[in-house]
Design a protein around this motif. Structure first.
Motif, PDB file in Angstrom:
ATOM      1  N   GLU A 148     -52.703   7.567 -43.965  1.00  0.00           N
ATOM      2  CA  GLU A 148     -53.448   6.940 -45.057  1.00  0.00           C
ATOM      3  C   GLU A 148     -53.234   5.433 -45.078  1.00  0.00           C
ATOM      4  N   LEU A 149     -52.039   4.991 -44.723  1.00  0.00           N
ATOM      5  CA  LEU A 149     -51.723   3.565 -44.726  1.00  0.00           C
ATOM      6  C   LEU A 149     -52.413   2.844 -43.574  1.00  0.00           C
ATOM      7  N   LEU A 150     -52.346   3.411 -42.386  1.00  0.00           N
ATOM      8  CA  LEU A 150     -52.912   2.766 -41.202  1.00  0.00           C
ATOM      9  C   LEU A 150     -54.417   2.964 -41.092  1.00  0.00           C
ATOM     10  N   SER A 178     -52.792   5.432 -32.156  1.00  0.00           N
ATOM     11  CA  SER A 178     -52.995   6.279 -30.997  1.00  0.00           C
ATOM     12  C   SER A 178     -54.114   7.280 -31.262  1.00  0.00           C
ATOM     13  N   SER A 179     -54.633   7.854 -30.199  1.00  0.00           N
ATOM     14  CA  SER A 179     -55.671   8.878 -30.350  1.00  0.00           C
ATOM     15  C   SER A 179     -55.146  10.080 -31.123  1.00  0.00           C
ATOM     16  N   ASN A 180     -53.867  10.412 -30.914  1.00  0.00           N
ATOM     17  CA  ASN A 180     -53.271  11.547 -31.630  1.00  0.00           C
ATOM     18  C   ASN A 180     -53.232  11.300 -33.137  1.00  0.00           C
ATOM     19  N   VAL A 181     -52.860  10.088 -33.528  1.00  0.00           N
ATOM     20  CA  VAL A 181     -52.805   9.749 -34.952  1.00  0.00           C
ATOM     21  C   VAL A 181     -54.209   9.761 -35.552  1.00  0.00           C
ATOM     22  N   MET A 182     -55.170   9.201 -34.829  1.00  0.00           N
ATOM     23  CA  MET A 182     -56.546   9.199 -35.330  1.00  0.00           C
ATOM     24  C   MET A 182     -57.089  10.616 -35.435  1.00  0.00           C
ATOM     25  N   ALA A 183     -56.801  11.456 -34.444  1.00  0.00           N
ATOM     26  CA  ALA A 183     -57.264  12.842 -34.486  1.00  0.00           C
ATOM     27  C   ALA A 183     -56.689  13.569 -35.693  1.00  0.00           C
ATOM     28  N   ALA A 184     -55.410  13.351 -35.970  1.00  0.00           N
ATOM     29  CA  ALA A 184     -54.769  13.995 -37.121  1.00  0.00           C
ATOM     30  C   ALA A 184     -55.407  13.539 -38.427  1.00  0.00           C
ATOM     31  N   ARG A 185     -55.743  12.252 -38.512  1.00  0.00           N
ATOM     32  CA  ARG A 185     -56.360  11.717 -39.729  1.00  0.00           C
ATOM     33  C   ARG A 185     -57.766  12.283 -39.920  1.00  0.00           C
ATOM     34  N   LEU A 186     -58.539  12.336 -38.846  1.00  0.00           N
ATOM     35  CA  LEU A 186     -59.894  12.874 -38.927  1.00  0.00           C
ATOM     36  C   LEU A 186     -59.873  14.363 -39.251  1.00  0.00           C
ATOM     37  N   ASP A 187     -58.936  15.077 -38.657  1.00  0.00           N
ATOM     38  CA  ASP A 187     -58.799  16.506 -38.958  1.00  0.00           C
ATOM     39  C   ASP A 187     -58.435  16.712 -40.426  1.00  0.00           C
ATOM     40  N   TYR A 188     -57.535  15.866 -40.933  1.00  0.00           N
ATOM     41  CA  TYR A 188     -57.102  15.965 -42.322  1.00  0.00           C
ATOM     42  C   TYR A 188     -58.276  15.749 -43.275  1.00  0.00           C
ATOM     43  N   LEU A 189     -59.194  14.852 -42.882  1.00  0.00           N
ATOM     44  CA  LEU A 189     -60.363  14.543 -43.719  1.00  0.00           C
ATOM     45  C   LEU A 189     -61.573  15.404 -43.357  1.00  0.00           C
ATOM     46  N   ASN A 190     -61.374  16.348 -42.445  1.00  0.00           N
ATOM     47  CA  ASN A 190     -62.443  17.271 -42.028  1.00  0.00           C
ATOM     48  C   ASN A 190     -63.669  16.533 -41.493  1.00  0.00           C
TER      49      ASN A 190
END
Length: 202
Positions: A148-150, A178-190
């Motif tokens: 959420e911060l980044l 990183s792509s992993n962090v972005m993927a986790a954020r997008l997954d979290y926001l569906n």
């Protein structure tokens, strides 16, 4: 000098008579968005973590944890970062050999602990690498906060909607993660996205 400081703090883990740091008091309970607002940091990517730390009075120090890992009988490479405080100062340590994206996430993750779990910083916090998918709840919470911060939701949605094809690598590059962090954020926001391997260049 940093080695000695970190070792001393690390092995005071059981003590509870250390007063809470004044900086911790000022950010305790803050959300990622409130943290950005409090220290006048623009939500536009990439988030300026350096200015955030400066405005909050928090130090960030590159650190080689290898000697500490040996001294504390930790497996080599398991310590990712640390947040250590005393009554007046708060310092975040991150691995000197990590990539820039990994350093940014470590700092954001440690900031998350400072906001969400500040009672633990009366002593110290050491973040260890954990390959087990069953992470403690507090580590999951810190990862979500760091995302959420980044990657602020409003900024992400604006850029996401402007892209014809919201690809993982493009979004990750824009936000400095990183792509992993972005993927986790997008997954979290569906939010759906294309991985690079899903592109067809024919």
């Amino acid at each position: 000098m940093y080695n000695k400081i970190l070792e001393i703090r690390l092995y005071k883990r059981g003590q509870s008579d250390v007063f809470m740091c004044r900086i911790l008091k000022s950010i305790k309970g803050k959300t990622a968005r409130e943290l950005l607002e409090k220290y006048n940091i623009s939500p536009e990517p990439p988030i300026n973590l350096t200015r955030l730390l400066q405005n909050a009075g928090i130090s960030a120090v590159e650190f080689d944890f290898s000697e500490l890992e040996k001294y504390g009988n930790y497996e080599l490479g398991t310590i990712l970062g640390a947040a250590i405080s005393n009554e007046e100062n708060l310092t975040i340590f991150y691995r000197k050999d990590d990539s820039e994206n990994r350093k940014r996430f470590t700092i954001a993750h440690e900031l998350a602990h400072c906001c969400l779990h500040s009672e633990n910083l009366k002593e110290n916090h050491i973040e260890l690498r954990n390959n087990d998918n069953n992470q403690p709840q507090r580590e999951i919470e810190a990862n979500i906060f760091a995302g959420e911060l980044l990657i602020p939701k409003e900024s992400l949605e604006k850029i996401y909607n402007e892209l014809l094809v919201p690809s993982l690598s493009t979004l990750a590059e824009i936000f400095g993660v990183s792509s992993n962090v972005m993927a986790a954020r997008l997954d979290y926001l569906n939010k759906p996205y294309l991985k690079d391997t899903e592109y067809s260049y024919s």
